[in-house]
Design an enzyme around this catalytic site. Structure first.
Site, PDB file in Angstrom:
ATOM      1  N   ASP A 154       0.652  -1.302   0.171  1.00  0.00           N
ATOM      2  CA  ASP A 154      -0.047  -0.076  -0.123  1.00  0.00           C
ATOM      3  C   ASP A 154       0.780   1.266  -0.047  1.00  0.00           C
ATOM      4  O   ASP A 154       0.667   2.424  -0.642  1.00  0.00           O
ATOM      5  CB  ASP A 154      -0.778   0.022   1.286  1.00  0.00           C
ATOM      6  CG  ASP A 154      -1.727   1.246   1.326  1.00  0.00           C
ATOM      7  OD1 ASP A 154      -2.740   1.225   0.701  1.00  0.00           O
ATOM      8  OD2 ASP A 154      -1.426   2.018   2.296  1.00  0.00           O
ATOM      9  N   HIS A 155       1.889   1.156   0.759  1.00  0.00           N
ATOM     10  CA  HIS A 155       2.774   2.303   0.996  1.00  0.00           C
ATOM     11  C   HIS A 155       3.701   2.618  -0.491  1.00  0.00           C
ATOM     12  O   HIS A 155       4.555   3.534  -0.465  1.00  0.00           O
ATOM     13  CB  HIS A 155       3.694   2.476   2.206  1.00  0.00           C
ATOM     14  CG  HIS A 155       2.747   2.550   3.278  1.00  0.00           C
ATOM     15  ND1 HIS A 155       3.265   2.470   4.707  1.00  0.00           N
ATOM     16  CD2 HIS A 155       1.695   2.516   3.564  1.00  0.00           C
ATOM     17  CE1 HIS A 155       2.332   2.941   5.529  1.00  0.00           C
ATOM     18  NE2 HIS A 155       1.280   2.764   4.882  1.00  0.00           N
ATOM     19  N   TYR A 230       2.468   3.814  -9.429  1.00  0.00           N
ATOM     20  CA  TYR A 230       3.210   2.540  -9.912  1.00  0.00           C
ATOM     21  C   TYR A 230       3.831   1.875  -8.736  1.00  0.00           C
ATOM     22  O   TYR A 230       4.322   2.155  -7.990  1.00  0.00           O
ATOM     23  CB  TYR A 230       4.127   2.796 -11.183  1.00  0.00           C
ATOM     24  CG  TYR A 230       3.499   3.589 -12.334  1.00  0.00           C
ATOM     25  CD1 TYR A 230       2.995   2.788 -13.356  1.00  0.00           C
ATOM     26  CD2 TYR A 230       4.032   4.659 -12.629  1.00  0.00           C
ATOM     27  CE1 TYR A 230       2.371   3.402 -14.319  1.00  0.00           C
ATOM     28  CE2 TYR A 230       3.453   5.428 -13.395  1.00  0.00           C
ATOM     29  CZ  TYR A 230       2.710   4.797 -14.488  1.00  0.00           C
ATOM     30  OH  TYR A 230       2.093   5.475 -15.615  1.00  0.00           O
TER      31      TYR A 230
END
Length: 614
Positions: A154-155, A230
């Site tokens: 997620d990060h 991305y």
């Protein structure tokens, strides 16, 4: 965001007390470089009284891209040669459905369509996600590392900035639960706490609205993604040249380290870690949320060290390579490993075999330049926060086998203790302990004690619900209709449904999606499965630099690709932590079908970097 607090688990754990000021160009391909200062305050938890230091990062939009570039840019620009800005940091989120603000433009969801006030997000959390000990039940098939990898991913792809707090939002709370900023467009959107609350004795939980993208959307309020969209290992290397350069030694391609070969200490920016005698400073990496919980810090450390390990081997193989060549090639390899582990070993558990087929993620990679690989608001703000239900109350650390999650927020101390053997203890606990069962329940460590090591405790589920309303996410029922599944009849408890006045059409997306039963052999239901599947399909097939691409300038050779496709997270842990043995699939618990084997076993293949010898 997986489990951070800003906008998605970020939720889903989020961006705290941090300020980054980004300067970017407003120029398009047809315009001159017109530099304008835009202040982006990345601060995930409101109410923090911290010194606000700022870092200035210049991020111009590109006016020209060289299609011959071998490596992806650090800020996401020039990945798509038709739309040069797609995927860059600072870009607005996308939407599956039109925004659902009270005024259709910017006011957060506060009222139901019949004019009644929506239930307090805290009340929703208490009645829908916090019942008895249900949040503590374990899934004895999936390891804690499965949960932690979700936040790590997620990060890499989502981060939402909050507006700057100009006052104590709870001071302006009106008797009906509204704040006057609702009418004025200010940043405050506090969460009322009912007088009958079983845990909190205060009247309100501070909450700031996410910063809007004031450039790209004139018709309605839209939020921004503050990192590259991305899957490019930006959580390791950063999303700007300045972030990347701060992490580099500019010597032999290596990343900076601190004592005992740990992540470097924080520099030029204040991070709100708990001050401890043994470890007074935060650690730094490519993403500012690195210190949120020790397991996340551990994965950052693991791939930071893997980069340096790869660099040293490449240098032995290619003595003539300079610093830049070594750094970029190791970054490319590290990013390819991250992509492969996520899509080959982690996502199939999330979505299940049926979900992988239904979303077409299991299909062969085919680059589509018209496919916009940017993040959906409903993904970052609701669907990818499913991982919050996987977080247990207790963790194994070098301090104790039963360390409460309540005590672990922003404490890299857990990795530094015992002569830095804390990293081994944290990662060993991640592969040897099960995560919580995927369901609608969250541990009280997150609903009653979130971040209480550094701020007044908060409720992560309540923040997720409030963030969805802040972002104007339509109710859950509208996403069900989008999927043509008719009227939703998820198994909401009577208590939960009564909270919404027995009206399914007002149930928040996070609540309804998290309550759905697992589907297609995965751990998420059909609604979250659809959103997550579409997001990861786009991230793969909209990425020109995807590790399986066939472009002769940017591709891996057939031999290099073969070795990347043999990589597992178990192999990474073996190499970096010098383990003797580990289970074959680190995302699953040890079992007959997933035995613990020696690191020298052929079932955990090595990465043979001789394929990179010139």
């Amino acid at each position: 965001m997986f489990w951070s607090v800003s906008a998605a688990p970020m939720t889903t754990l989020a961006l705290l007390g941090l300020f980054l000021v980004f300067t970017r160009s407003t120029a398009t391909m047809d315009e001159e470089n017109n530099i304008q200062m835009i202040e982006h305050h990345i601060i995930g938890v409101s109410g923090m009284k911290e010194t606000k230091q700022m870092a200035f990062i210049h991020i111009p939009y590109p006016s020209y891209c060289d299609s011959a570039d071998k490596y992806r840019s650090i800020d996401g620009s020039c990945n798509n040669l038709l739309k040069l800005q797609w995927g860059m940091l600072g870009r607005p989120f996308r939407r599956f459905l039109p925004q659902s603000y009270d005024d259709g433009v910017s006011k957060p969801r506060f009222f139901q369509r019949d004019g009644r006030i929506l239930p307090s997000a805290r009340l929703v959390s208490t009645n829908c996600h916090s019942e008895g000990n249900e949040g503590e039940l374990r899934d004895h098939n999936l390891s804690l590392l499965f949960m932690q990898w979700g936040q790590f991913v997620d990060h890499d792809i989502t981060a939402t900035a909050e507006e700057e707090e100009v006052e104590d939002c709870c001071e302006g709370l009106l008797p009906d639960g509204k704040h006057n900023h609702y009418h004025t467009g200010g940043p405050c959107f506090p969460i009322p706490i009912p007088k009958t609350d079983p845990h909190f004795k205060r009247k309100c939980m501070d909450f700031l609205r996410s910063m809007p993208d004031e450039k790209g959307h004139k018709s309605h309020r839209e939020q921004m993604n503050m990192i590259t969209a991305y899957m490019d290992a930006s959580q390791i290397y950063g999303s700007s040249v300045k972030e990347m350069n701060d992490l580099r030694t500019f010597n032999l391609g290596l990343l900076r380290t601190s004592a005992s070969n740990q992540l470097p200490r924080g520099k030029n920016i204040h991070r709100p870690c708990k001050n401890e005698t043994e470890a007074p400073n935060c650690l730094t990496s490519g993403d500012v949320r690195v210190n949120e919980v020790p397991g996340l810090t551990g994965l950052h450390t693991l791939f930071h060290k893997l980069h340096n390990r790869i660099v040293r081997i490449l240098k032995r193989l290619n003595q003539h390579w300079n610093d830049e060549h070594l750094f970029q090639e190791a970054r490319k390899i590290n990013g390819a490993i991250l992509q492969h582990i996520t899509y080959k070993h982690w996502l199939p558990i999330v979505l299940g075999p049926g979900g992988m087929r239904q979303s077409r993620i299991s299909w062969r990679y085919r680059y589509q330049p018209t496919l916009r690989a940017e993040v959906f608001n409903s993904f970052a703000t609701a669907a990818f926060r499913f991982g919050h239900s996987l977080v247990p109350r207790e963790f194994k650390t070098s301090v104790s086998d039963h360390t409460l999650v309540d005590t672990m927020f922003f404490r890299p101390y857990f990795l530094k203790v015992n002569n830095s053997r804390g990293l081994y203890s944290i990662m060993d606990g991640m592969v040897s302990r099960p995560c919580s069962r995927p369901d609608r329940f969250l541990t009280t460590g997150l609903t009653n004690h979130l971040y209480e090591t550094i701020v007044p405790p908060m409720d992560l589920a309540a923040r997720n619900v409030q963030r969805g309303r802040d972002h104007g996410l339509p109710p859950y029922s509208q996403y069900r209709r989008l999927l043509r599944r008719g009227s939703p009849r998820v198994q909401l408890s009577r208590k939960c449904l009564e909270t919404y006045n027995n009206n399914y059409d007002e149930v928040d997306l996070f609540v309804g999606g998290l309550t759905e039963k697992p589907y297609n052999g995965g751990v998420v239901g059909p609604t979250f499965g659809f959103i997550i599947g579409q997001q990861f399909y786009n991230l793969k097939n909209g990425d020109r630099f995807w590790y399986e691409n066939k472009n002769y300038r940017t591709r891996l050779t057939a031999e290099q690709l073969r070795y990347i496709k043999r990589m597992t997270l178990s192999r990474v842990m073996c190499d970096v932590l010098d383990l003797e043995a580990i289970q074959q699939n680190a995302f699953r618990m040890v079992s007959k079908s997933n035995p613990k084997v020696r690191c020298s076993d052929s079932s955990i293949p090595y990465l043979d970097l001789s394929a990179w010898k010139d």
